[in-house]
Each structure stands twice: as structure tokens, then as C-alpha cells.
Enzyme design. Structure first.
Site, mmCIF file in Angstrom:
data_model
loop_
_atom_site.group_PDB
_atom_site.id
_atom_site.type_symbol
_atom_site.label_atom_id
_atom_site.label_comp_id
_atom_site.label_asym_id
_atom_site.label_seq_id
_atom_site.Cartn_x
_atom_site.Cartn_y
_atom_site.Cartn_z
ATOM 1 N N TYR A 80 46.479 34.888 -25.008
ATOM 2 C CA TYR A 80 45.194 35.543 -24.764
ATOM 3 C C TYR A 80 45.345 36.500 -23.578
ATOM 4 O O TYR A 80 46.234 36.336 -22.730
ATOM 5 C CB TYR A 80 44.095 34.519 -24.490
ATOM 6 N N GLU A 81 44.469 37.469 -23.511
ATOM 7 C CA GLU A 81 44.605 38.581 -22.578
ATOM 8 C C GLU A 81 44.587 38.164 -21.112
ATOM 9 O O GLU A 81 45.092 38.877 -20.245
ATOM 10 C CB GLU A 81 43.488 39.591 -22.847
ATOM 11 N N SER A 82 44.019 37.007 -20.813
ATOM 12 C CA SER A 82 43.951 36.550 -19.430
ATOM 13 C C SER A 82 45.298 36.070 -18.904
ATOM 14 O O SER A 82 45.416 35.765 -17.715
ATOM 15 C CB SER A 82 42.927 35.416 -19.310
#
Length: 271
Positions: A52-54
Site C-alpha cells: 500500500y502507498e503508505s
């Protein structure tokens, strides 16, 4: 719920999940892409690596995250890295095989708008924006897109160019020096689409059970092209439906504040 025993959304999510392989490294978008990726992980692809982008790598959420900042992602990840490392080393370094995205607007060449509906200066609707999607669309090995079919969403010309698909078609992507494949699969609540090998225009290759060609065209803003042989998407089986529905039930309970007292290992946590 249709007479077939499943909803169009369930068919879309499960069809999208089936497209993923056990050895994929998948950059996951929030919403429908996240549901599809986690159904794949919980069924036929237990070793899939979800990113995920985080910065969470190898995450295995027990419930679907509300956003990339949801603590569930970090809690269940193999590791969490900084956002610059995520993009520069993992994504732009060619280590992501699939980027799984949604879209507010989509055209027939897989170009995505998640910025504004209407004129940019005076929009009808201002959307959340691209986030990391433009980089995901350019640097992932290939792109899968999932969205509900509407004439408002699947348009002849997007209002804003957020994420690059196949541009104007043909070799446009290649001519711009983008070496990855771009959009190779579109899964909607009515059909499965793949780009034509030459023109790169999305073409219907499979329709979900009970769906007609007229329904596909009525909910699409461009003249739809159908493959010479259009298959019928296999209906969800009992395991797929149970996995998806259980995941959604856990998510609903958690987000309503009734299901986050314990994590999947039985220990207490905040929330």
C-alpha cells in the site's frame, strides 16, 4: 442480490481477484482494488505480496482499510518503509508486477481521471486527486483497473488526465518512453475487458452471467467493441462468496466500532 445468488459488485470483486497470481507483487489502491486483492490473498493466492502507498509491504489486513494510513496495514505488514523508498526503490525500481487501481473517469484507452469532474478551474466535483496513481500507472509492470460501469464514469474523453494509460492508443505509451505494459485488464460489474493488441482500445472479452451486450453499451460512454468470441465469466463459487462476505462483515463491524476489540490473534488492541 440478483436471482443468481450474488450481486454485480460481488461478481466484479471476485473476477478481479481471480486475475491475481500467488507470486504477484501488487500495489493496491483503496476501495474495490483492495477488496479484490485481499480476496485473492485469502483464497488462491496466499503468498501474494500486497503493498500500500503508505509504505506497508506484505500486509495481510484482517479488515479492509479505510485509507492508506489505516493502522491495520502497518500492524499486519512484514515491514513498513518510508514513502520515498516505496516509490523510488520498490515501484520505480521495477519490483511491482501489478498496480491495481480504481477510477472516477476512464476512457477507452485506460487513461484515468481522479482529479476533477468538469473544468479544472470551476469543476462540478473536485475529487481526491492522483496521489501515487500516476507513478503506479507508469512504473508497475502492468495495470489492472476495476470500476462500476456508468456513462458518467466510462467516458469518451476524460475531464482531466491524472494517470496515463495508453494515451491515444497504438504505440503512444512506447513512443513516450514508458516501458511498462500499462492497463492490461479492466474488470467492471458487467464485463471483463482487455486492450486490443494493436489499437489498445478496451474490448469486451467476457460478460458476467445474465449480462447482455445492450446493458454493456447502455452503461458505457463510447461505442463498445466486443471480441470475436465473448465468453461468460464463471459465477462465483461458494468459497469465493463466503470469503468476500466474511471480509466485508468483519470490515463493517470494525468500522462501526463493534469489531476492533481483538485482532485476529486474539489480543486486545486500541480502537
Amino acid at each position: 442480490m440478483s436471482d443468481l445468488g450474488f450481486t454485480p459488485d460481488e461478481m466484479m470483486t471476485i473476477a478481479a481477484a481471480r486475475a491475481l497470481k500467488n507470486d504477484d507483487v501488487c500495489f493496491v489502491g483503496i476501495g474495490a482494488p483492495s477488496a479484490a486483492c485481499n480476496v485473492a490473498r485469502l483464497t488462491h493466492a496466499p503468498d501474494i505480496t500486497l503493498i500500500y502507498e503508505s509504505g506497508t509491504i506484505g500486509t495481510a489486513p484482517d479488515v479492509l482499510p479505510l485509507s492508506i494510513g489505516d493502522g491495520e496495514l502497518c500492524d499486519t505488514a512484514v515491514t513498513t518503509v518510508s514513502v520515498p523508498e516505496m516509490f523510488r526503490y520498490w515501484l520505480q525500481g521495477g519490483r511491482v508486477t501489478i498496480g491495481f487501481l480504481g477510477a472516477a473517469q476512464l476512457d477507452k484507452f485506460g487513461n484515468i481521471n481522479t482529479t476533477v469532474i468538469g473544468d479544472y478551474e470551476t469543476p462540478k466535483t473536485r475529487l481526491p486527486g492522483g496521489g501515487g496513481a500516476p507513478e503506479i500507472a507508469s512504473s508497475s509492470g502492468e495495470i489492472y483497473i476495476t470500476m462500476k460501469q456508468t456513462k458518467r464514469g466510462m467516458v469518451d474523453k476524460i475531464d482531466f488526465f491524472t494517470s496515463f494509460g495508453h494515451g491515444t492508443g497504438g504505440k503512444d505509451r512506447e513512443n513516450l518512453g514508458i516501458k511498462t505494459k500499462g492497463p492490461t485488464l479492466l474488470i467492471t460489474d458487467l464485463a471483463i475487458w482487455k486492450p486490443d493488441p494493436e489499437t489498445k482500445e478496451f474490448t469486451v472479452v467476457s460478460m458476467h452471467p445474465g449480462v447482455t451486450r445492450e446493458q454493456v453499451q447502455e452503461t458505457c460512454g463510447w461505442p463498445v467493441k466486443f471480441a470475436d468470441h465473448v465468453e461468460v465469466t464463471p459465477a462465483p463459487d461458494e468459497t469465493e462468496l463466503k470469503t468476500l462476505r466474511d471480509l466485508q462483515a468483519r470490515t463493517k463491524a470494525a468500522h462501526e466500532g463493534t469489531g476492533r476489540g481483538q485482532n485476529k490473534f486474539g489480543s486486545q488492541r486500541d480502537g
